[in-house]
Design a protein around this motif. Structure first.
Motif, short mmCIF file in Angstrom:
data_model
loop_
_atom_site.label_atom_id
_atom_site.label_comp_id
_atom_site.label_asym_id
_atom_site.label_seq_id
_atom_site.Cartn_x
_atom_site.Cartn_y
_atom_site.Cartn_z
N ILE A 146 25.57 78.14 34.10
CA ILE A 146 24.42 77.24 33.98
C ILE A 146 23.74 77.13 35.34
O ILE A 146 24.38 76.72 36.32
CB ILE A 146 24.85 75.83 33.50
N ALA B 32 23.55 67.08 36.97
CA ALA B 32 24.34 68.06 36.21
C ALA B 32 25.77 68.15 36.75
O ALA B 32 26.70 68.47 36.02
CB ALA B 32 23.67 69.42 36.25
N CYS C 195 15.75 67.13 32.84
CA CYS C 195 16.92 66.53 32.22
C CYS C 195 16.51 65.98 30.86
O CYS C 195 15.45 65.36 30.76
CB CYS C 195 17.42 65.41 33.13
N THR D 203 20.92 75.24 37.42
CA THR D 203 20.07 74.04 37.37
C THR D 203 19.85 73.45 38.76
O THR D 203 20.72 73.57 39.63
CB THR D 203 20.70 72.96 36.44
N HIS E 177 19.71 70.48 30.70
CA HIS E 177 20.96 71.09 31.20
C HIS E 177 22.13 70.82 30.25
O HIS E 177 23.18 71.43 30.38
CB HIS E 177 21.26 70.55 32.61
N LEU F 139 18.17 76.94 33.74
CA LEU F 139 17.47 75.67 33.53
C LEU F 139 16.83 75.14 34.80
O LEU F 139 16.49 73.96 34.88
CB LEU F 139 18.47 74.65 32.95
#
Lengths: 84, 395
Positions: A42, A49, A20, A44, A23, A15
């Motif tokens: 993940i 996050a 936003c 980001t 995420h 991501l």
């Protein structure tokens, strides 16, 4: 916040540069395809996050494993273990 | 008066079937695709169907398409989005000297505000980029190369696969502006093989105000329109649903028509080119003589100004262009023709005819009737032409 030297993931949600709350949205979908005990990574660049992902795990009964240490990259790596 | 429209690179009519498909999405199905209730979810589903249609036309996957407001926006997202996402690797870009302004100016923006270095790659007399030359300009800091697939100004179609392979071998991202080719000739992203590709609606018979960017797999892009999570967080702003439905429908229609369309267009183009060269002396056919867009005929008519010829033709109901739609208004010598090595006085006489399926043979015959006397009249009071003729006579 728990920092991880290394963490093996079964799937990755990339991501980086996506706004936003992507995420939260994409991991929610991807985790559905994982088996219990598998790990989702993940990626980001969104600072928020760091709070949102652990909070989402707590709320949804998933295990937040921590944040990967990687000073080379300018984005975060967060890890979730699927509990159910 | 007969009207013959030969400026389809600048604007096209929306296809009837496309318009009919779009209409319900202005008033009947107006929900926001991001809304959680069924009125939104239904629209979201329609949006994804259109994404699939566009992806299918170029051999991509649905997830690899971002809808934009134009080909220019797609070019901006590709150039700025990919360059900024990869700037840690390096800050060097390569674009060809004959790119559309949306590529050239996006590159110049990165040069001015983000400390990138940009190489403007020269082309040969036909507008082709040499793959070996491209190879020589690549450096360890090169992160992106952008070379137009087909030129709307000179019609030339690049040997894109050879250029893309040079970049892929070196691990450099390759973008192509395929606004002029998608919907005109088969374009397949896997065989080309490109990382990013821009397309736009009007070239397919869809409306203005819609385009798309293909990005390979999960390639990272820094959004250029900052907003919400539309387009999976890659492009803010509520999607232009009616126009996107138009693009999807146009993509589905054109897919099965490409061969017949190319045959029709190239037949008319060849008739136009041969007829014009036969009837008007001292005319330079610009771009590649064979490797070109099927409906594209571009010339430099010596001894006249292209704008004056356009004016005279428009009085006879014939609509054409002198080059790119925006450059023709600026009355500047075309940088594309300059890059081909064409002398400025010759480049002044640029005129471009772009055909569509709506054009028929009698349109070309009408042009061939009207154009020679118009050129002759303009040359009769052109000091440049008189001087040239006197020099020829003297020799």
């Amino acid at each position: 916040m728990r920092f991880l030297k290394e963490c093996k993931a079964d799937a990755t949600a990339d991501l980086v540069y996506r706004v936003c709350p992507m995420h939260l949205l994409e991991p929610r979908e991807l985790i559905k395809d994982l088996k219990q005990g598998q790990v989702l990574e993940i990626l980001t660049d969104y600072d928020g996050a760091l709070e949102d992902i652990p909070a989402w795990c707590a709320k949804n009964g998933q295990e937040f494993l921590g944040v990967g240490e990687d000073e080379e990259e300018d984005f975060y790596k967060l890890y979730i273990r699927k509990l159910h | 008066m007969k009207r013959v429209y030969l400026d389809h690179a600048a604007a096209t009519p929306v296809r009837r079937e496309v318009l009919e498909a779009m209409l319900p999405y202005f008033s009947e199905f107006y929900g926001n695709p991001a809304a959680v209730y069924d009125l939104g979810a239904e629209i979201k589903e329609v949006l994804e169907e259109q994404r699939t249609q566009v992806a299918r036309l170029i051999g991509a996957r649905r997830e690899e398409i971002v809808f934009t407001s134009s080909g220019a926006e797609a070019n901006n997202l590709a150039i700025k989005g990919a360059a900024l996402a990869n700037q840690k690797k390096g800050r060097h870009l390569i674009v060809s000297a004959i790119e559309h302004h949306s590529v050239l100016n996006a590159a110049r923006y990165l040069e001015k505000f983000h400390d990138f270095e940009v190489t403007f790659l020269p082309v040969d007399q036909y507008g082709l980029v040499d793959p070996q030359r491209l190879q020589k300009f690549l450096t360890p800091a090169t992160v992106l190369v952008s070379i137009q697939h087909g030129s709307n100004e000179i019609g030339t179609i690049q040997n894109l696969a050879e250029l893309a392979v040079v970049c892929r071998t070196q691990g450099v991202l390759f973008h192509t502006d395929a606004v002029a080719t998608v919907g005109q000739v088969p374009v397949e992203v896997q065989t080309l093989p490109v990382d990013l590709l821009s397309l736009s609606g009007p070239a397919l018979g869809a409306p203005k105000g819609v385009g798309a960017l293909y990005f390979r797999d999960k390639l990272r892009l820094v959004p250029q329109i900052h907003g919400g999570i539309q387009e999976n967080g890659r492009r803010g702003g509520t999607e232009n649903v009616p126009a996107i439905v138009g693009l999807g429908q146009a993509a589905a229609l054109v897919q099965g028509e490409l061969d017949a369309k190319a045959r029709h267009l190239s037949r008319l183009r060849d008739l136009l080119v041969a007829g014009l060269q036969e009837r008007v002396p001292q005319v330079l056919y610009t771009g590649h003589p064979v490797q070109r867009l099927p409906g594209h005929a571009s010339f430099c008519v010596e001894g006249i100004e292209g704008e004056a010829l356009l004016f005279m033709l428009s009085r006879q109901g014939i609509y054409a262009n002198t080059g790119s739609a925006c450059a023709s208004k600026a009355l500047k010598t075309s940088p594309v023709l300059t890059a081909l090595g064409i002398a400025p006085d010759v480049a002044q006489g640029s005129v471009v005819f772009t055909l569509s399926q709506d054009n028929q043979e009698d349109d070309v015959h009408y042009l061939l009737e009207q154009l020679p006397p118009a050129v002759e009249r303009l040359r009769s009071f052109s000091p440049v032409w008189r001087k040239k003729m006197a020099a020829v006579a003297g020799a």
